[in-house]
Write an enzyme that holds these catalytic residues in place. Structure first.
Site, PDB file in Angstrom:
ATOM      1  N   GLU A  39      48.611 105.254  12.138  1.00  0.00           N
ATOM      2  CA  GLU A  39      48.428 106.223  11.054  1.00  0.00           C
ATOM      3  C   GLU A  39      48.601 105.489   9.708  1.00  0.00           C
ATOM      4  O   GLU A  39      49.462 104.615   9.576  1.00  0.00           O
ATOM      5  CB  GLU A  39      49.524 107.284  11.218  1.00  0.00           C
ATOM      6  CG  GLU A  39      49.531 108.412  10.210  1.00  0.00           C
ATOM      7  CD  GLU A  39      50.701 109.396  10.478  1.00  0.00           C
ATOM      8  OE1 GLU A  39      51.593 109.083  11.309  1.00  0.00           O
ATOM      9  OE2 GLU A  39      50.706 110.472   9.848  1.00  0.00           O
ATOM     10  N   LYS A 109      44.583 115.405   9.391  1.00  0.00           N
ATOM     11  CA  LYS A 109      45.771 115.832  10.153  1.00  0.00           C
ATOM     12  C   LYS A 109      46.107 117.297   9.873  1.00  0.00           C
ATOM     13  O   LYS A 109      46.244 117.710   8.716  1.00  0.00           O
ATOM     14  CB  LYS A 109      46.941 114.927   9.774  1.00  0.00           C
ATOM     15  CG  LYS A 109      48.185 115.086  10.620  1.00  0.00           C
ATOM     16  CD  LYS A 109      49.237 114.028  10.193  1.00  0.00           C
ATOM     17  CE  LYS A 109      50.494 114.075  11.036  1.00  0.00           C
ATOM     18  NZ  LYS A 109      51.488 113.050  10.612  1.00  0.00           N
ATOM     19  N   CYS A 142      49.668 111.493  15.144  1.00  0.00           N
ATOM     20  CA  CYS A 142      51.138 111.583  15.167  1.00  0.00           C
ATOM     21  C   CYS A 142      51.647 112.965  15.590  1.00  0.00           C
ATOM     22  O   CYS A 142      51.462 113.359  16.735  1.00  0.00           O
ATOM     23  CB  CYS A 142      51.669 111.165  13.790  1.00  0.00           C
ATOM     24  SG  CYS A 142      53.434 110.702  13.799  1.00  0.00           S
TER      25      CYS A 142
END
Lengths: 272, 272
Positions: A39, A109, A142
């Site tokens: 990330e 995200k 994540c």
């Protein structure tokens, strides 16, 4: 059979050019069909404020242009994260999948972690699954992978390999235990019968350390590579027959997707 | 603070009376506020055909009457599984939660495993969550807990402790690994920040052996007790502050339920 690697590396906060060199060098060294990097691999993670993140954000095509170059050079698919400056002027914590053909997908995200909420806008689109020559590749970032809705939805969209660029903060664990991040990835792979390749970062940044548990997991949920250890760069490798992840059967009578009872789940209105 | 136990015992196929004695004896010995016993604890599991299962099935009130008696005697909540003869004439793989007040809830297994599909009708109702003096207790059975929709839905319904009567067949695993059943339970607890108490069975039955991995897991996903080992009876204990499971926060900015993005999940129509 696809060769897959996850690259646990240490981006340097703010060093866009140096970080591109680190990623491209790792992709060359890995030499695999698919390479997953962490990330925010272009920028680093621990921004002091939204302005600092914005100063390192670029439109997606520009942000990952060097990754497309190294994909062309090596033939690899590369998945990794970067701060994206959207057309809408907002800054996203995004991930890209690139190939020798160029930018295949950008994902913003959905589930922002802690201070990311001060720095990034959340995405509004479910993660993509991209048909590639190797198989169907999904993306998430994540904390997203802790939401079973994400791994399940990626499976329902046909993902055979889910690439997870991540920066897992080190939150401690009982002696002798694997990081819970790895346990959750193993379970998600097993529950959905697909491969997951998670590339964590390393390198203390403004006092924040990372669990450094990069791993590649099979559709049975077992570790094919890793978890890596904290505090060290690493490239982990596995051979993954992505076709295995098309078969959701557990035995002659059970199939993890066909056995679902969506009409019953709908009795809890907020599940979806 | 509630004391919770999971009882790994060996029912004897077809011995309804003896199995009641085994369960009641275990509830007395456990001496905890909550006692979880295995799936189909009254009957055994490896039925030769649907007729054999039907011959051992009883209406719920009758099936678990001895459990209510032992609940009255000990003050415990008891959760466990039994073959249920429904008002509709169908036979279900059910679980009950009983207290000194009587039968609190019956749940009919939604996701049938392998030959269970030849023997049982699947349930049609999402698993219950029951408000008790100790806290909110949810129920599901064995393979159900592999469906993230179930653990998530139970969390959304407010479950603080999920009792899982189970009969986990032993499917092997890599050397040194925990059973994937336990990994999945750890992940489900962690993802939903709730306690899970899974009571597996033991005792080879018509050639079928069980993983014997009874366990109690915290809202962090860590093992409070177990996993037990295959091939032996066991009672495992933990003290569980169920109020902990009401707090879904991971830090000041993250909450595993509030962070969900249901409007985005709805972009994959079959998630729910």
């Amino acid at each position: 059979m696809a060769t897959v690697s996850v690259v646990q590396l240490a981006p340097v906060l703010g060093d866009l050019e140096g970080n591109h060199a680190r990623v491209c060098d790792a992709v060359r060294r890995a030499g695999t069909d698919v390479v997953v990097v962490p990330e925010l691999a272009t920028s680093g993670y621990v921004f002091s404020d939204a302005d600092e993140a914005r100063s390192l954000a670029r439109p997606a095509e520009a942000a990952v242009a060097p990754w497309v170059d190294v994909a062309r050079e090596t033939g690899a698919l590369v998945a990794g994260g970067f701060p994206e400056l959207g057309d809408d002027g907002l800054v996203y914590n995004s991930a890209a999948l690139v190939s020798p053909d160029g930018l295949l997908a950008v994902y913003r995200k959905l589930h922002l972690w802690d201070r990311e909420k001060l720095v990034f806008a959340p995405g509004e689109e479910f993660p993509p699954v991209v048909e590639t020559a190797l198989g169907r590749v999904g993306l998430c970032v994540c904390y997203d992978v802790e939401f079973p809705e994400i791994s399940r939805g990626l499976a329902l969209r046909g993902a055979e390999l889910v690439c997870v660029p991540t920066n897992w903060p080190d939150e401690g664990r009982p002696d002798g235990e694997r990081p819970m991040e790895v346990v959750r990835v193993m379970a998600a792979a097993s529950i959905n019968r697909l491969f997951i390749a998670a590339a964590d970062r390393t390198g203390v940044e403004r006092g924040v350390d990372w669990v450094g548990a990069s791993a590649i997991v099979s559709p049975g949920g077992w570790l094919l590579a890793g978890p890596a250890t904290s505090g060290a760069e690493a490239i982990l490798y596995a051979s993954c027959d992505l076709a295995e992840a098309r078969d959701k059967r557990l035995n002659d009578r059970n199939d993890v997707l066909a056995d679902r009872r969506p009409e019953v789940y709908a009795q809890v209105p907020t599940i979806a």
